[in-house]
Design a protein around this motif. Structure first.
Motif, PDB file in Angstrom:
ATOM      1  N   GLN A 111       0.795  -1.221   0.000  1.00 39.54           N
ATOM      2  CA  GLN A 111       0.000   0.000   0.000  1.00 39.54           C
ATOM      3  C   GLN A 111       0.832   1.279   0.000  1.00 39.54           C
ATOM      4  O   GLN A 111       0.691   2.125   0.884  1.00 39.54           O
ATOM      5  CB  GLN A 111      -0.975  -0.029   1.168  1.00 39.54           C
ATOM      6  N   LYS A 112       1.646   1.413  -1.011  1.00 38.83           N
ATOM      7  CA  LYS A 112       2.415   2.642  -1.212  1.00 38.83           C
ATOM      8  C   LYS A 112       2.243   3.048  -2.667  1.00 38.83           C
ATOM      9  O   LYS A 112       2.841   2.462  -3.562  1.00 38.83           O
ATOM     10  CB  LYS A 112       3.879   2.418  -0.851  1.00 38.83           C
ATOM     11  N   LYS A 113       1.410   4.055  -2.871  1.00 31.95           N
ATOM     12  CA  LYS A 113       0.953   4.437  -4.199  1.00 31.95           C
ATOM     13  C   LYS A 113       2.093   4.651  -5.193  1.00 31.95           C
ATOM     14  O   LYS A 113       2.106   4.078  -6.280  1.00 31.95           O
ATOM     15  CB  LYS A 113       0.103   5.709  -4.088  1.00 31.95           C
ATOM     16  N   GLU A 114       3.059   5.495  -4.830  1.00 28.96           N
ATOM     17  CA  GLU A 114       4.138   5.831  -5.761  1.00 28.96           C
ATOM     18  C   GLU A 114       4.967   4.607  -6.138  1.00 28.96           C
ATOM     19  O   GLU A 114       5.357   4.438  -7.287  1.00 28.96           O
ATOM     20  CB  GLU A 114       5.061   6.918  -5.165  1.00 28.96           C
ATOM     21  N   ILE A 115       5.211   3.753  -5.158  1.00 29.42           N
ATOM     22  CA  ILE A 115       6.019   2.562  -5.424  1.00 29.42           C
ATOM     23  C   ILE A 115       5.259   1.606  -6.342  1.00 29.42           C
ATOM     24  O   ILE A 115       5.820   1.086  -7.306  1.00 29.42           O
ATOM     25  CB  ILE A 115       6.430   1.871  -4.106  1.00 29.42           C
ATOM     26  N   VAL A 116       3.976   1.400  -6.068  1.00 30.94           N
ATOM     27  CA  VAL A 116       3.177   0.491  -6.899  1.00 30.94           C
ATOM     28  C   VAL A 116       3.076   1.042  -8.319  1.00 30.94           C
ATOM     29  O   VAL A 116       3.192   0.282  -9.292  1.00 30.94           O
ATOM     30  CB  VAL A 116       1.778   0.246  -6.280  1.00 30.94           C
ATOM     31  N   GLU A 117       2.894   2.347  -8.454  1.00 29.23           N
ATOM     32  CA  GLU A 117       2.858   2.943  -9.797  1.00 29.23           C
ATOM     33  C   GLU A 117       4.154   2.643 -10.543  1.00 29.23           C
ATOM     34  O   GLU A 117       4.144   2.293 -11.723  1.00 29.23           O
ATOM     35  CB  GLU A 117       2.652   4.454  -9.712  1.00 29.23           C
ATOM     36  N   GLY A 118       5.269   2.777  -9.854  1.00 29.07           N
ATOM     37  CA  GLY A 118       6.569   2.483 -10.457  1.00 29.07           C
ATOM     38  C   GLY A 118       6.708   1.026 -10.851  1.00 29.07           C
ATOM     39  O   GLY A 118       7.262   0.704 -11.908  1.00 29.07           O
ATOM     40  N   LEU A 119       6.207   0.132  -9.999  1.00 33.59           N
ATOM     41  CA  LEU A 119       6.298  -1.299 -10.298  1.00 33.59           C
ATOM     42  C   LEU A 119       5.457  -1.666 -11.512  1.00 33.59           C
ATOM     43  O   LEU A 119       5.893  -2.442 -12.369  1.00 33.59           O
ATOM     44  CB  LEU A 119       5.867  -2.125  -9.080  1.00 33.59           C
ATOM     45  N   VAL A 120       4.257  -1.101 -11.597  1.00 29.59           N
ATOM     46  CA  VAL A 120       3.399  -1.358 -12.754  1.00 29.59           C
ATOM     47  C   VAL A 120       4.092  -0.834 -14.009  1.00 29.59           C
ATOM     48  O   VAL A 120       4.114  -1.500 -15.054  1.00 29.59           O
ATOM     49  CB  VAL A 120       2.000  -0.714 -12.571  1.00 29.59           C
ATOM     50  N   GLN A 121       4.672   0.336 -13.882  1.00 30.84           N
ATOM     51  CA  GLN A 121       5.383   0.913 -15.027  1.00 30.84           C
ATOM     52  C   GLN A 121       6.535   0.003 -15.465  1.00 30.84           C
ATOM     53  O   GLN A 121       6.754  -0.214 -16.660  1.00 30.84           O
ATOM     54  CB  GLN A 121       5.912   2.307 -14.647  1.00 30.84           C
ATOM     55  N   GLU A 122       7.261  -0.538 -14.490  1.00 32.98           N
ATOM     56  CA  GLU A 122       8.370  -1.450 -14.805  1.00 32.98           C
ATOM     57  C   GLU A 122       7.881  -2.683 -15.557  1.00 32.98           C
ATOM     58  O   GLU A 122       8.554  -3.168 -16.476  1.00 32.98           O
ATOM     59  CB  GLU A 122       9.078  -1.892 -13.520  1.00 32.98           C
ATOM     60  N   VAL A 123       6.721  -3.208 -15.158  1.00 29.64           N
ATOM     61  CA  VAL A 123       6.165  -4.382 -15.834  1.00 29.64           C
ATOM     62  C   VAL A 123       5.956  -4.071 -17.316  1.00 29.64           C
ATOM     63  O   VAL A 123       6.353  -4.849 -18.193  1.00 29.64           O
ATOM     64  CB  VAL A 123       4.833  -4.843 -15.176  1.00 29.64           C
ATOM     65  N   PHE A 124       5.360  -2.923 -17.596  1.00 27.27           N
ATOM     66  CA  PHE A 124       5.094  -2.566 -18.989  1.00 27.27           C
ATOM     67  C   PHE A 124       6.378  -2.239 -19.755  1.00 27.27           C
ATOM     68  O   PHE A 124       6.526  -2.621 -20.923  1.00 27.27           O
ATOM     69  CB  PHE A 124       4.099  -1.399 -19.074  1.00 27.27           C
ATOM     70  N   VAL A 125       7.307  -1.579 -19.116  1.00 29.69           N
ATOM     71  CA  VAL A 125       8.575  -1.268 -19.782  1.00 29.69           C
ATOM     72  C   VAL A 125       9.303  -2.553 -20.154  1.00 29.69           C
ATOM     73  O   VAL A 125       9.787  -2.708 -21.284  1.00 29.69           O
ATOM     74  CB  VAL A 125       9.470  -0.361 -18.884  1.00 29.69           C
ATOM     75  N   GLU A 126       9.371  -3.480 -19.206  1.00 29.95           N
ATOM     76  CA  GLU A 126      10.049  -4.747 -19.483  1.00 29.95           C
ATOM     77  C   GLU A 126       9.315  -5.549 -20.558  1.00 29.95           C
ATOM     78  O   GLU A 126       9.957  -6.195 -21.385  1.00 29.95           O
ATOM     79  CB  GLU A 126      10.197  -5.561 -18.199  1.00 29.95           C
ATOM     80  N   MET A 127       7.994  -5.475 -20.536  1.00 26.48           N
ATOM     81  CA  MET A 127       7.228  -6.166 -21.571  1.00 26.48           C
ATOM     82  C   MET A 127       7.590  -5.605 -22.953  1.00 26.48           C
ATOM     83  O   MET A 127       7.806  -6.355 -23.904  1.00 26.48           O
ATOM     84  CB  MET A 127       5.725  -6.000 -21.326  1.00 26.48           C
ATOM     85  N   TRP A 128       7.680  -4.303 -23.036  1.00 25.15           N
ATOM     86  CA  TRP A 128       8.018  -3.679 -24.328  1.00 25.15           C
ATOM     87  C   TRP A 128       9.455  -4.026 -24.733  1.00 25.15           C
ATOM     88  O   TRP A 128       9.735  -4.336 -25.881  1.00 25.15           O
ATOM     89  CB  TRP A 128       7.819  -2.169 -24.274  1.00 25.15           C
TER      90      TRP A 128
END
Length: 181
Positions: A40-57
């Protein structure tokens, strides 16, 4: 996998940015909500989701999805969250360790005074060692010579060098034991 996801995945593998944006738009909020439930840490979770998409690309050409695209993305996020939690625990343990060390040692000024006293006592104890033990200890620790080199320098056997070193260390340990924390 559903037919639409299969086509989107194929388009992403070919570098189609619009297909990627479609997947991003479809799954970003779901992934964020899932990650936020666990960490439950908004900024960190946003970053993790972003990492998932970046790595996918970044890995799009070799992307292997065996179930569904959604399951792939949620699994990738799950491992990112787990790694983040582990990292957080390590950081917290380190902070606790540093905090406990500071409370044990007191202020920085006290530490400097303690170190100075220890250094002076150490030098005094070395000066008070028996002459042969002192010479062996200094050649080993100040000049970095090996036992063989010390034996050649002093004209004594290696086993005698070892005995003098053992004697020096025993005296130092005994006389400096009050400085151990």
């Amino acid at each position: 996998m559903r037919e639409i996801e299969t086509r989107l995945l194929e388009q992403i593998k070919k570098g189609n940015e619009m297909a990627f944006v479609e997947v991003y738009d479809k799954y970003w909020k779901q992934l964020f909500n899932s990650g936020y439930k666990r960490f439950q840490k908004k900024e960190i979770v946003e970053g993790l989701v972003q990492e998932v998409f970046v790595e996918m690309w970044q890995k799009r050409a070799s992307l292997m999805v065996h179930t569904s695209l959604g399951a792939y993305l949620f699994t990738a996020l799950k491992y990112k969250v787990i790694n983040q939690m582990k990292s957080q625990m390590v950081k917290e343990k380190y902070v606790a360790f540093v905090t406990s060390r500071k409370s044990n040692f007191g202020s920085e000024v006290e530490e400097k005074i303690f170190y100075k006293e220890l250094d002076e006592a150490y030098k005094q104890e070395i000066a008070n060692l028996p002459s042969q033990a002192k010479r062996v200890y200094e050649l080993k620790n100040t000049e970095g010579l090996s036992y063989v080199e010390i034996s050649q320098e002093m004209g004594i056997s290696v086993s005698t060098v070892e005995k003098h070193m053992i004697k020096a260390l025993k005296i130092l340990r005994q006389n400096l034991r009050n400085y151990c924390v």
